[in-house]
Design an enzyme around this catalytic site. Structure first.
Site, PDB file in Angstrom:
ATOM      1  N   ARG A  76      86.820  23.950  26.799  1.00 57.70           N
ATOM      2  CA  ARG A  76      85.595  23.416  27.391  1.00 57.70           C
ATOM      3  C   ARG A  76      84.933  24.458  28.290  1.00 57.70           C
ATOM      4  O   ARG A  76      83.701  24.555  28.353  1.00 57.70           O
ATOM      5  CB  ARG A  76      85.921  22.132  28.160  1.00 57.70           C
ATOM      6  CG  ARG A  76      84.720  21.309  28.521  1.00 57.70           C
ATOM      7  CD  ARG A  76      85.113  19.913  28.978  1.00 57.70           C
ATOM      8  NE  ARG A  76      85.883  19.936  30.220  1.00 57.70           N
ATOM      9  CZ  ARG A  76      86.414  18.861  30.779  1.00 57.70           C
ATOM     10  NH1 ARG A  76      86.284  17.670  30.218  1.00 57.70           N
ATOM     11  NH2 ARG A  76      87.093  18.950  31.897  1.00 57.70           N
ATOM     12  N   LYS A 117      80.386  21.714  32.073  1.00 60.11           N
ATOM     13  CA  LYS A 117      80.890  21.464  33.430  1.00 60.11           C
ATOM     14  C   LYS A 117      80.389  22.572  34.336  1.00 60.11           C
ATOM     15  O   LYS A 117      81.058  23.588  34.550  1.00 60.11           O
ATOM     16  CB  LYS A 117      82.417  21.402  33.401  1.00 60.11           C
ATOM     17  CG  LYS A 117      82.976  20.387  34.381  1.00 60.11           C
ATOM     18  CD  LYS A 117      84.415  20.043  34.107  1.00 60.11           C
ATOM     19  CE  LYS A 117      84.980  19.191  35.206  1.00 60.11           C
ATOM     20  NZ  LYS A 117      84.484  17.808  35.210  1.00 60.11           N
ATOM     21  N   GLU A 120      76.860   8.149  31.441  1.00 60.00           N
ATOM     22  CA  GLU A 120      78.107   8.223  32.202  1.00 60.00           C
ATOM     23  C   GLU A 120      77.792   8.099  33.677  1.00 60.00           C
ATOM     24  O   GLU A 120      76.668   7.773  34.047  1.00 60.00           O
ATOM     25  CB  GLU A 120      78.867   9.512  31.877  1.00 60.00           C
ATOM     26  CG  GLU A 120      78.136  10.792  32.224  1.00 60.00           C
ATOM     27  CD  GLU A 120      79.024  12.033  32.101  1.00 60.00           C
ATOM     28  OE1 GLU A 120      80.224  11.962  32.428  1.00 60.00           O
ATOM     29  OE2 GLU A 120      78.500  13.072  31.693  1.00 60.00           O
TER      30      GLU A 120
HETATM   31  C1  LIG Z   1      84.783  16.547  34.681  1.00 60.78           C
HETATM   32  C2  LIG Z   1      83.842  15.464  34.310  1.00 60.78           C
HETATM   33  C3  LIG Z   1      84.273  14.273  33.687  1.00 60.78           C
HETATM   34  C4  LIG Z   1      85.718  13.957  33.454  1.00 60.78           C
HETATM   35  O1  LIG Z   1      86.349  14.848  32.574  1.00 60.78           O
HETATM   36  P1  LIG Z   1      87.941  14.948  32.529  1.00 60.78           P
HETATM   37  O2  LIG Z   1      88.182  16.068  31.579  1.00 60.78           O
HETATM   38  O3  LIG Z   1      88.459  13.667  32.027  1.00 60.78           O
HETATM   39  O4  LIG Z   1      88.386  15.221  33.920  1.00 60.78           O
HETATM   40  C5  LIG Z   1      83.307  13.354  33.311  1.00 60.78           C
HETATM   41  N1  LIG Z   1      81.986  13.555  33.570  1.00 60.78           N
HETATM   42  C6  LIG Z   1      81.547  14.680  34.179  1.00 60.78           C
HETATM   43  C7  LIG Z   1      80.092  14.838  34.420  1.00 60.78           C
HETATM   44  C8  LIG Z   1      82.449  15.663  34.565  1.00 60.78           C
HETATM   45  O5  LIG Z   1      81.998  16.769  35.174  1.00 60.78           O
END
Ligand SMILES: *Cc1c(COP(=O)(O)O)cnc(C)c1O
Length: 341
Positions: free
Chosen positions: A82, A184, A220
């Site tokens: 990722r 991210k 989300e």
């Molecule tokens: C990090 C993150 C998540 C959760 O991802 P995980 O890999 O399960 O920790 C969900 N939404 C956003 C916007 C994120 O930055």
């Protein structure tokens, strides 16, 4: 190895400096070999790319002590992959995936005394990140970067068990179509701060963001993906190119299908159908699953049948199975646990 004298049950979710961190620098088109260092501070030029134009990406993961005393991390290869996607989208060099996993292993090993003991509820949070470090004033990608990994012990996300939370439909947008919602990057969080502070001021725990283009579909929250459970026990998660592909959510969908034998669906989820679901949860590394009891849309309340006292029954099963895999008392699918020592 002697554990640090820390009141594991009562540490919160905040930064505590640990002994070692990993640093690698990118210069003249290549990464150096990388080292562990004691120095928790970074010195950089006043005009560093990250400071001026927010060229930075990160990951978040955890190390756990299993029931039989091993230290493990959960699917670090997916965090590595990722981060490659995130770096490419911000025109940053890729940190090789095998080196990412190795850097995480080295950093956790060097801070093993800070990995909370089994049963404490606490974990060692791991933060890999990368940023542009040389001076950049005209808008362009930096030429030099730093990749780092630090760790910090964090307490159980929910003290005294997970109580369902109340969330609100946000008037702000999180991610544009064809934007950066799926990576991210720190920039996605900077612009979410006003929305979360506003939600808190209005008495809500979190925001539900809808798709920016039509405002009809569930996306989300600021930092966690949604799962929903239908009244006939199907596990549904929104499909969208503008949400961050949560590793926790992907793991939960796998567990639902292959461990619990439930039907699963990744598809458009319209806000109009939220009222028909039986359970709702937020998925992310920090809390694994936070149950949602209520969604408020400008005064109109949607109360899930699972209520405000405890997780819904399917959410609870998903939570118990996934945390059981992470803590080593339920057998993990091939490759999910990376044993550190
Ligand atoms: C990090 C993150 C998540 C959760 O991802 P995980 O890999 O399960 O920790 C969900 N939404 C956003 C916007 C994120 O930055």
């Amino acid at each position: 190895m002697v554990k640090k004298n820390i009141d594991w049950e009562n540490i919160g979710f905040s930064y505590m400096q640990t002994d070692k961190r990993y640093v690698s620098n990118y210069k003249d088109g290549k990464w150096d070999e990388g080292v562990l260092t004691d120095d928790a501070n970074i010195t950089m030029n006043e005009c560093a790319g990250v400071l001026q134009y927010a060229q930075t990406v990160f990951e978040g993961m955890k190390a756990y002590t299993t029931e039989d005393g091993r230290i493990v991390t959960f699917r670090p290869d997916l965090n590595a992959a990722r981060m490659v996607d995130s770096a490419k989208r911000l025109e940053m060099p890729v940190f090789p995936e095998d080196r990412f996993v190795d850097a995480v292993v080295q950093t956790v090993k060097a801070n093993a005394a800070y990995v909370p003991p089994y049963g404490s509820g606490a974990t060692l949070y791991i933060r890999p990140y990368m940023f542009g470090i040389n001076p950049v004033i005209g808008v362009k990608p930096a030429d030099e970067y730093q990749f780092r990994v630090f760790t910090t012990p964090v307490g159980p996300y929910f003290k005294g068990g997970a109580k369902p939370i109340t969330i609100c439909v946000s008037d702000f947008d999180r991610a544009a179509p064809h934007g950066t919602g799926h990576i991210k990057a720190g920039l996605n969080y900077a612009m979410s701060l006003h929305a979360i502070v506003t939600a808190h001021a209005n008495g809500f725990d979190e925001n539900m963001y809808l798709d920016s283009a039509t405002r009809t579909k569930v996306e989300e929250t600021g930092g966690a993906n949604f799962i929903f459970v239908t009244k006939d026990n199907k596990v549904v998660t929104p499909h969208s190119n503008t949400i961050l592909p949560s590793i926790t959510r992907r793991s939960i969908m796998y567990v639902a299908e292959h461990y619990l034998g439930l039907e699963v669906e990744e598809r458009d989820v319209y806000f109009d159908e939220v009222k028909d679901f039986a359970e709702c949860g937020l998925c992310g590394t920090a809390a694994v699953i936070s149950p949602v009891g209520k969604v408020v849309d400008h005064g109109k309340e949607i109360c899930f049948p699972s209520g405000m006292e405890k997780m819904g029954p399917i959410t609870q099963k998903l939570y118990d199975t996934l945390t059981g895999i992470q803590m080593g008392h339920i057998e993990a699918p091939e490759g999910w646990l990376k044993v550190i020592e």
